[in-house]
Design an enzyme around this catalytic site. Structure first.
Site, short mmCIF file in Angstrom:
data_model
loop_
_atom_site.label_atom_id
_atom_site.label_comp_id
_atom_site.label_asym_id
_atom_site.label_seq_id
_atom_site.Cartn_x
_atom_site.Cartn_y
_atom_site.Cartn_z
N GLU A 145 -6.18 -7.31 5.17
CA GLU A 145 -5.52 -8.20 4.21
C GLU A 145 -5.74 -9.65 4.56
O GLU A 145 -5.03 -10.54 4.11
CB GLU A 145 -4.01 -7.89 4.17
CG GLU A 145 -3.15 -8.52 5.25
CD GLU A 145 -3.43 -8.03 6.67
OE1 GLU A 145 -2.85 -8.60 7.60
OE2 GLU A 145 -4.25 -7.11 6.87
N ASP A 159 -5.80 -2.48 -3.27
CA ASP A 159 -7.14 -3.01 -3.51
C ASP A 159 -7.13 -4.05 -4.63
O ASP A 159 -7.81 -5.08 -4.54
CB ASP A 159 -8.10 -1.88 -3.89
CG ASP A 159 -8.48 -1.00 -2.69
OD1 ASP A 159 -8.16 -1.39 -1.55
OD2 ASP A 159 -9.08 0.06 -2.91
N ASN A 174 0.82 -1.22 0.00
CA ASN A 174 0.00 0.00 0.00
C ASN A 174 0.85 1.26 0.00
O ASN A 174 0.58 2.23 -0.72
CB ASN A 174 -0.92 0.01 1.23
CG ASN A 174 -2.30 -0.58 0.93
OD1 ASN A 174 -2.71 -0.64 -0.22
ND2 ASN A 174 -2.99 -1.01 1.96
#
Length: 300
Positions: free
Chosen positions: A215, A189, A180
């Site tokens: 996650e 995503d 991320n």
């Protein structure tokens, strides 16, 4: 000032209401045979009773809901005037599933004897559709379209309550926070969607997959031994590591840590054992599968 109608006037009023309403008005005898149906009956895809199909009220109702409708009809004949609405899935002439609700009252002659019943039936397709949408919103992860943590907890609790055999597997995408930070949340995503799709593709149709955290994913494997679960989930971990996925503008390897625990004892115990095994998988270097530690045999 109250209004009193003669029998003829009441019959005429009934006819006017039946012609103008979208509700279905049904008259049945004591056995539930349809004696009369308003015009809306055919508009909703039911055959007229004159055709003898369907000839009975319960013929309109899917088998799984017949008991509730029959009970309401029986109570109306016995003089129970609660007027509660009963929801049911209907059998119509088209292929679509339709929902209706029905309310029934008993019909009495001048001596007070019940000779049949009058029912009002109305379509609730729109309401059921909204209810289904709300259910999906409550129990579905919008990104991956998997069930969410609330649904997972409910399903695992059900399996334990019914003493269904099986295993719980947990998966955690490795270094997800780093992905991320390095590539951006939209890439993160996409990683989640890629992994969710891989789980759908590699797991069996009876396995229940949920996204239970940022996650993290959980899989319920019904009627599966720990050895069978190990083979299934090990294949997921190794396949994921061997593929280099194109996510966003980059192509890189995605790996996951995983664990397996036998579904037993209680919900908390099952999750705790799976969590501990997942912690071990991460501590041992990630990109691996760990089984729960064997529990010591009980002594008497």
């Amino acid at each position: 000032m109250g209004m009193n109608f003669t029998l003829q006037e009441s019959s005429t009023l009934y006819g006017l209401l039946a012609e103008s309403t979208s509700d279905v008005i049904l008259k049945t005898d004591r056995e539930g045979a349809i004696v009369h149906a308003s015009p809306a009956f055919e508009r909703f895809g039911f055959r007229p009773p004159e055709a003898r199909l369907p000839a009975r009220l319960l013929d309109l109702v899917e088998p799984s809901h017949r008991q509730e409708v029959a009970k309401a009809h029986s109570e109306a004949l016995e003089g129970n005037e609660t007027g509660a609405w009963v929801e049911f899935r209907a059998i119509t002439s088209d292929e679509r599933q339709h929902w209706f609700e029905i309310r029934t009252r008993g019909l009495r002659d001048e001596e007070g004897n019940v000779y049949g019943a009058l029912s009002v039936m109305r379509s609730i397709d729109e309401r059921r559709h909204l209810k289904d949408q709300l259910f999906a919103a409550t129990y579905t992860d919008p990104l991956t379209r998997l069930t969410n943590r609330a649904a997972f907890i409910s399903m695992l609790d059900h399996m334990i309550e019914k003493e269904m055999s099986g295993c719980l597997a947990l998966f955690s995408i490795d270094f997800f926070r780093t992905i991320n930070m390095k590539y951006g949340q939209s890439t993160g995503d996409e990683v989640l969607v890629v992994f969710a799709d891989l789980l759908r593709e590699m797991l069996r149709s009876e396995d229940i997959i949920s996204r239970i955290g940022s996650e993290r994913f959980a899989v319920l494997l019904p009627r599966t031994t720990p050895e069978q679960a190990q083979a299934i989930c090990h294949r997921v971990v190794t396949t994921l590591a061997e593929l280099r996925h194109k996510v966003g503008e980059s192509r890189f390897a995605i790996t996951a840590s995983a664990s397996i625990a036998h579904i037993a004892d209680s919900l908390d115990s099952t999750i705790e054992r799976a969590e501990l095994a997942l912690f071990c998988a991460k501590a041992k270097g990630r990109n691996r599968l760990e089984m729960e530690k064997a529990r010591p045999a009980s002594t008497h």
